[in-house]
Enzyme design. Sequence first.
Site, mmCIF file in Angstrom:
data_model
loop_
_atom_site.group_PDB
_atom_site.id
_atom_site.type_symbol
_atom_site.label_atom_id
_atom_site.label_comp_id
_atom_site.label_asym_id
_atom_site.label_seq_id
_atom_site.Cartn_x
_atom_site.Cartn_y
_atom_site.Cartn_z
ATOM 1 N N LYS A 155 0.743 -1.095 0.073
ATOM 2 C CA LYS A 155 0.206 -0.101 -0.133
ATOM 3 C C LYS A 155 0.733 1.270 -0.014
ATOM 4 C CE LYS A 155 -4.460 0.810 0.009
ATOM 5 N NZ LYS A 155 -5.611 0.179 -0.709
ATOM 6 N N ASP A 177 -6.938 4.608 -5.026
ATOM 7 C CA ASP A 177 -7.565 4.345 -3.777
ATOM 8 C C ASP A 177 -8.284 5.674 -3.508
ATOM 9 O OD1 ASP A 177 -7.545 2.478 -1.194
ATOM 10 O OD2 ASP A 177 -7.100 4.472 -0.512
#
Length: 444
Positions: free
Chosen positions: A126, A166
């Site tokens: 991430k 995201d």
Amino acid sequence: MSYVDQVIEEVIAKNPAEPEFHQAVREVLESLRVVVEANEEQFKKDALLERLVNPERQFKFRVPWVDDNGQVHVNTGYRVQFNSAIGPYKGGLRLHPSVNLGIIKFLGFEQIFKNSLTGLPIGGGKGGSDFDPKGKSDREIMAFCQSFMTELCKYIGADTDVPAGDIGTGAREIGYMFGQYKRIRGLYEGVLTGKGLSYGGSLARTEATGYGLLYLTDEMLKCNGKSLEGATVAVSGAGNVAIYATEKAQQLGAKVVTCSDSTGWIYDKDGIDVALLKEVKEVKRARLTEYAAARPSAEYHEGKGVWSIPCDVALPCATQNELDLEDAKTLVANGCFAVAEGANMPTTMEATEYLQENNVLFAPGKAANAGGVATSALEMSQNSERLSWTFEEVDGKLKNIMVNIFHNLDDAAKRYGMEGNYVAGANIAGFEKVVDAMNAQGIV
């Protein structure tokens, strides 16, 4: 002290001021306790859990950029490459003022198990930055994205680490980042997913997380003798996940009556008008007050309150820890029989436990919102083959993946005597595959 408790204590001691990461580790390891205890001696000898909760590597870097007035700004960029046992690191880039290392680690840790659940060969990672795209011009967004990618490009690649979008990172941002990667590295490869259709993107990627959420929810309800047909659904959020979850829920016969953004929420007794919501959020990038102004049946409320509306199914699709214990009590009191997470960890641990204790079907985010990363992996496959699949092909593969995820986590829960506990089932099913791969590859 048990091995699980020991590792949780170590994580908290070694990673202070990272409550979201602590929460994610505790939630996962608590539900894995039964598996760990069955293999405690070997796992402890191999320091398996320590290797699992420590990222393989993490990067933090400054991102200087110039605004339209010539003022220089400096943001912080992050990339956490958590676990590559089953494939290249895969996970989104979040652009939001709340971003810090703890949040990126929590998201990356969750991603390990989510990616494992898809059945596709992708590891967990991430990244992101505390940059806020809201209110910025296209040129300012481009300046930030190019500066961000100038540093990030040193650590990623189609077979190493494949970031995606995201919160705050949509098609525009991915385009600017891809252009800069190609410019610096001189490579035209599938290094990012969520790309535009004209340069390697996949059909159905935009819809994937929201649609996937409903495919899994639908399967969960069917297997428990319930249905979306005629159900009233409450959705939080008004971004990509919420919009397409609403669209698919209504295609499956449900009526979605709420949505929300960072300033307020909408209750629409006639059901959310998806076309209007897309116009307000995707085209105008405006606030939900504009939805209410254009829709007589809609009420706009400031602040938080989506979960106060009586519903059969709740789909939290906004951000972490948005559904707390009081909200859970309200949902149960109002007769809600299913909650499925469209966002990452949107339900607090106390709320999750309360919902489960009151026999509410609960699908955790690492399973329920895996449709986005699954379709990203399908985009990687198309890039590697230099092919483009039809919307129907991708959507069909997505539906199969989500149905399989539900049955895998359902089976895992049953195997360990926790039938109906889909949180434990998801963690166990994801964990088993990763552990097999880690053990096969030695102490690395």
